[in-house]
Design a protein around this motif. Sequence first.
Motif, PDB file in Angstrom:
ATOM      1  N   CYS A  13      59.915  59.364  52.135  1.00  0.00           N
ATOM      2  CA  CYS A  13      58.960  58.249  52.143  1.00  0.00           C
ATOM      3  C   CYS A  13      58.644  57.976  53.609  1.00  0.00           C
ATOM      4  O   CYS A  13      59.556  57.798  54.408  1.00  0.00           O
ATOM      5  N   PRO A  14      57.360  57.935  53.988  1.00  0.00           N
ATOM      6  CA  PRO A  14      57.021  57.714  55.406  1.00  0.00           C
ATOM      7  C   PRO A  14      57.479  56.348  55.918  1.00  0.00           C
ATOM      8  O   PRO A  14      57.490  56.118  57.122  1.00  0.00           O
ATOM      9  N   HIS A  15      57.865  55.471  55.035  1.00  0.00           N
ATOM     10  CA  HIS A  15      58.296  54.138  55.467  1.00  0.00           C
ATOM     11  C   HIS A  15      59.803  54.018  55.583  1.00  0.00           C
ATOM     12  O   HIS A  15      60.334  52.919  55.689  1.00  0.00           O
ATOM     13  N   CYS A  47      55.715  55.953  44.823  1.00  0.00           N
ATOM     14  CA  CYS A  47      56.972  55.655  45.508  1.00  0.00           C
ATOM     15  C   CYS A  47      57.407  54.216  45.226  1.00  0.00           C
ATOM     16  O   CYS A  47      56.583  53.348  44.946  1.00  0.00           O
ATOM     17  N   CYS A  49      58.179  52.150  47.325  1.00  0.00           N
ATOM     18  CA  CYS A  49      57.654  51.248  48.358  1.00  0.00           C
ATOM     19  C   CYS A  49      56.298  50.674  47.955  1.00  0.00           C
ATOM     20  O   CYS A  49      55.756  49.817  48.642  1.00  0.00           O
ATOM     21  N   HIS A  53      52.589  58.846  47.653  1.00  0.00           N
ATOM     22  CA  HIS A  53      52.735  59.830  48.735  1.00  0.00           C
ATOM     23  C   HIS A  53      52.658  61.238  48.157  1.00  0.00           C
ATOM     24  O   HIS A  53      52.895  61.438  46.974  1.00  0.00           O
TER      25      HIS A  53
END
Length: 206
Positions: A13-15, A47, A49, A53
């Motif tokens: 997850c990019p976060h 995701c 979040c 994605h």
Amino acid sequence: MYDPLTSTYSFACPHGRAARVPLSSFRRLERLPGAAHPAVYRVLFDCRCGEDHLGLVSHDDLDWAPLGAAAEISFRNLMTDRDDSLAIELTDLAAAKIRAGEWPWSFFCLHEGRPRPMTPSALTLVAPGAIARRDGSFGIAVRCPGCSALSVNLVTQEHVDIPFWNDTRVGVLDHVLPSGADRVLDAFCAELLSARFDEKRLDLEL
Ligand SMILES: [Zn+2]
Ligand SMILES: [Zn+2]
């Protein structure tokens, strides 16, 4: 990549933390051209979040890891007092069920007019969209491994996420999806809310 104990796939997850998502959190799945051994699939997933994605998953992880083939867990076998691989136990169990006529995933092929076995890589689109008709149901578009036609079924979340859980009845969209739509996922979600579904029994005859 796949954890057979929680039935989830892990992606970045990019976060921040790695996302662990079940198959029903996949939204779109497409095989990448080129790589063949093993084939690689691009997944758009929902995701935890709150965002969607893209991630990559190999064919082995996608289809065979849920049956235990990639489990890197061992357990103490009290009969032999040795550490045994959980992968062998799980794949033996899966093989025994398949021999007994149970298949880990199935769907109803509109083109052939009958239930068919499938694996996760046949899933093309997934959406929780049909809340208006059946609480918690998921729409899945499946590319038939036999005839290549695309069918839309309405199933429970367990039917998607848990190998060898097969709904006894599923909803089947009474027409094929319009092809070539630019925003195919949006078109699919709209269909789930508006279109007609016939109820079919899902008795597999292998
Ligand atoms: Zn995320
Ligand atoms: Zn078919």
